[in-house]
Scaffold this active site. Structure first.
Site, PDB file in Angstrom:
ATOM      1  N   HIS A 172      -7.922  -4.947  -1.259  1.00  0.00           N
ATOM      2  CA  HIS A 172      -6.632  -4.303  -1.019  1.00  0.00           C
ATOM      3  C   HIS A 172      -5.597  -5.263  -0.463  1.00  0.00           C
ATOM      4  O   HIS A 172      -4.399  -5.047  -0.614  1.00  0.00           O
ATOM      5  CB  HIS A 172      -6.831  -3.127  -0.061  1.00  0.00           C
ATOM      6  CG  HIS A 172      -5.634  -2.243   0.048  1.00  0.00           C
ATOM      7  ND1 HIS A 172      -4.996  -1.704  -1.052  1.00  0.00           N
ATOM      8  CD2 HIS A 172      -4.941  -1.789   1.124  1.00  0.00           C
ATOM      9  CE1 HIS A 172      -3.968  -0.970  -0.664  1.00  0.00           C
ATOM     10  NE2 HIS A 172      -3.912  -1.008   0.655  1.00  0.00           N
TER      11      HIS A 172
ATOM     12  N   SER B 271       0.845  -1.191   0.000  1.00  0.00           N
ATOM     13  CA  SER B 271       0.000   0.000   0.000  1.00  0.00           C
ATOM     14  C   SER B 271       0.890   1.254   0.000  1.00  0.00           C
ATOM     15  O   SER B 271       1.672   1.454  -0.917  1.00  0.00           O
ATOM     16  CB  SER B 271      -0.956  -0.040   1.198  1.00  0.00           C
ATOM     17  OG  SER B 271      -1.937   0.950   1.090  1.00  0.00           O
TER      18      SER B 271
END
Length: 698
Positions: A672, A557
């Site tokens: 994610h 991320s």
């Protein structure tokens, strides 16, 4: 390294696909020939991703170590004796159980007293595999918003494939079924909370002009049972240029408290309290973080100094804010915890008669109980093991029972029970990898500007200081989120047990030392975080622990952006880089999915002054044809609706056309985290550690 050389040659030949640089978006494509890869579900883009997957899978999953790791990871993730956390709701302990037979999971429960007694008499409340099969979806459990104090009804969040977007449905935990003609909110990013049994406050997608540029709701409405949501009354609305509106609440001592947060950006919000007379704006700092409630006292974690009625409360301090006093126009604020040097607040949970606060001291966990006494608080330290991470695992507002965990990279997680009188260990995770002879030490590197950067090294006691040790560095450095030294069975099996050195870098941008540590890597100061990482890597080389040929970096991320910068700014430091769920095109990040909400962290690339500093590190704009880079592994997910998969796709395509070898893996579902089942997690992690072993050990 002959095996590696042959693999790279194979990938170089195979990755040169025809038409990689062609596009279809008019003038915009002329400036970015890879923009077509931003079309997430476009068949051409998906075919490109499938082709890259096939090539990388053929190169990595055919190696014996991949199968070995995948199978061991599956054993760990599906282990029937693995740690089960309390998940306290009312008189029950709730848990989501996933294994090889229940891929989507069983949402189940048992009485809290049975959980404390160590029983395994779980009762299934909802079978997500059966629900997924019936509805033709791949449901991922996303949590429940309960209506207290009965805790019979909840608003259940379900994600298709692990996306941030969810559907929300009213569920009856006694009847174990969805409520007929109950509340039902279509798929959207958003939030919901109860007002009472027949009313809920909903922030969701209400159609055109009701979602912000960040992809979050701009409108919150009051829904009433049995009424058409189209007729719901708007409670609050924000400008679509802002980040969004978020609602929350909960029951405390039989009373329902409802809050609405209007977020201008990631770190600036106005908080409203719902009263019988409507919303009342709280007079608190816009950058304060709310951290729960205790006896009508709201907890605020201050990100800047706050002066009120002649008193100044320092940033990094946890304070209480009296809601009844606010309603009478005489706000009362008291200090609960003020950190010392190299200390910071980590979290708080509440019981009936006291609160439990977790803190960090030089990134090591500490715990304390605070009891109200008159107009102040009495503090007592809770004894916890040294040199590790303390986690808050749950508490019961109707009793004094609470739970916390302790672990470090070589000590499996232990779950502790406390009630204000005694503390005892009640469950312990298995030793999933052989940590005998492994030590954890803490060092400090000196960054470019002289700042001391702590980092943890996990290594064999007999480690040779000759630069021969394969070393994996992990870091995050963003969003005020601390990176702490905890136990990871997959890291232990995939890397440490095989002789690898594991390093955790506590770089600036995180929350290891409170708001100032975070602020020192915001926007134009972002390079500080990257310089901190490079300082840690250089210190490992200086100490002769490793060399660039044996060192790799892994980030996810925001850490994926960190990995991209590590590769493009200092390719001389690494021989492997795992770039997971990354931001990479920082020129367009604010136009992709939730990216606009992160401009408080990185800056606005559409503002020339901001782009002047962002452009210096943006990996997509800084990768060059004539530079030798370590061969990276990109990992992303088609279903990631937080960080756009276009970042990884475009960067990989650009590097391929420049002639750089790489590995690429895009999961079709998983959101994610790039996985939503245990099997997917095992496969993805096995691929990653196979790559690292290939690049740094073989």
């Amino acid at each position: 390294m002959k095996q590696l050389t042959n693999l790279i040659a194979f990938i170089m030949l195979a990755l040169i696909l025809p038409g990689c640089g062609s596009g279809k978006n008019g003038d915009s494509v002329n400036s970015d020939p890879y923009m077509w890869l931003e079309e997430v579900l476009d068949e051409k883009a998906l075919d490109w991703a499938r082709a890259q997957n096939k090539l990388s899978d053929e190169a990595l999953t055919t190696l014996p170590v991949y199968t070995e790791l995948r199978d061991r990871f599956n054993e760990v993730l599906n282990d029937r004796e693995r740690m089960i956390y309390p998940g306290i709701t009312g008189d029950y302990s709730y848990n989501l159980w996933q294994d090889e037979k229940n891929e989507r999971g069983l949402w189940r429960r048992m009485p809290k007293k049975d959980y404390l007694a160590g029983k395994e008499t779980w009762e299934t409340v909802l079978d997500l595999d059966i629900l997924s099969a019936e509805e033709g979806r791949k449901w991922v459990y996303g949590g429940a918003v309960w209506l207290g104090p009965e805790n019979r009804f909840c608003l259940l969040r379900l994600s298709d494939g692990g996306k941030d977007e969810v559907v929300i449905r009213e569920f009856d935990a006694v009847e174990k079924k969805f409520v007929e003609r109950g509340f039902s909110i279509p798929e959207s990013k958003g939030s919901v909370t109860w007002i009472d049994r027949d009313q809920i406050l909903v922030a969701t997608n209400y159609g055109p002009e009701t979602m912000t540029s960040s992809g979050y709701p701009a409108v919150a409405k009051l829904w009433k049972r049995g009424k058409d949501p189209a007729s719901a009354v708007t409670v609050h609305q924000t400008d679509t240029a802002n980040m969004g509106i978020f609602v929350s609440g909960g029951e405390y001592n039989g009373k329902q408290y409802v809050f609405l947060s209007e977020n201008v950006g990631f770190y600036e919000s106005t908080i409203y309290f719902l009263t019988p007379d409507g919303l009342k704006q709280l007079d608190i700092p816009k950058d304060a973080e709310t951290s729960g409630m205790f006896r009508e006292q709201m907890f605020l974690y201050l990100q800047s100094d706050w002066t009120l009625s002649g008193s100044t409360f320092k940033k990094g301090t946890l304070v209480s804010y009296d809601l009844p006093a606010f309603l009478t126009g005489t706000p009362e604020v008291r200090t609960l915890y003020e950190p010392g040097e190299r200390e910071s607040f980590a979290g708080v949970m509440t019981t009936r008669d006291f609160i439990v606060i977790a803190t960090m001291e030089n990134v090591q966990g500490r715990l304390r109980i605070m009891r109200p006494s008159g107009e102040g608080w009495i503090t007592e330290a809770v004894p916890v093991p040294e040199f590790g991470t303390v986690g808050l695992a749950g508490a019961d507002d109707r009793s004094n029972e609470y739970f916390f965990t302790f672990s470090n990279p070589v000590t499996p997680t232990t779950l502790y029970y406390g009630d204000g009188k005694e503390i005892r260990a009640i469950r312990k995770q298995k030793d999933y990898y052989d940590a005998s002879g492994i030590k954890v030490v803490q060092n400090e590197a000196v960054s470019k500007d002289g700042t001391k950067i702590p980092y943890f090294i996990v290594h064999p006691a007999d480690m040779a200081l000759d630069g021969s040790n394969p070393t994996l560095v992990y870091g995050y450095g963003g969003f005020n989120s601390p990176t702490r030294p905890g136990y990871s069975s997959l890291t232990g099996i995939g890397w440490i047990e095989k002789g690898g050195i594991y390093v955790i870098a506590n770089i600036r941008g995180g929350g290891e030392f409170g708001p100032e540590w975070h602020h020192s890597a915001l926007r134009e100061k972002r390079q500080n975080a990257y310089d901190d990482l490079f300082a840690v890597a250089e210190d490992l080389i200086r100490l002769k622990i490793t060399t660039p040929e044996r060192m790799g970096f892994y980030g996810w991320s925001n850490g994926g952006l960190l990995a991209g910068v590590a590769m493009t700014q200092r390719p001389d430091l690494w021989n492997a880089v795992v770039i997971g769920a990354p931001l990479l095109d920082m020129k367009r990040y604010n136009k992709l999915l939730a990216g606009a909400s992160w401009m408080d962290e990185y800056g606005n690339p559409d503002v020339p002054e901001d782009w002047s500093f962002i452009s210096k590190y943006s990996p997509y704009q800084n990768v060059k044809k004539d530079v030798k880079y370590p061969t990276p592994l990109f990992i992303t997910s088609t279903r990631d609706d937080r960080v756009h998969p276009g970042h990884a796709r475009k960067m990989a395509a650009k590097m391929i056309d420049m002639g750089h070898p790489l590995f690429y893996h895009e999961t079709i579902e998983g959101g994610h985290g790039a996985s939503s089942t245990n099997a997917q997690e095992a496969e993805m992690r096995a691929l990653m550690y196979t790559y690292l072993k290939l690049m740094l050990m073989d």
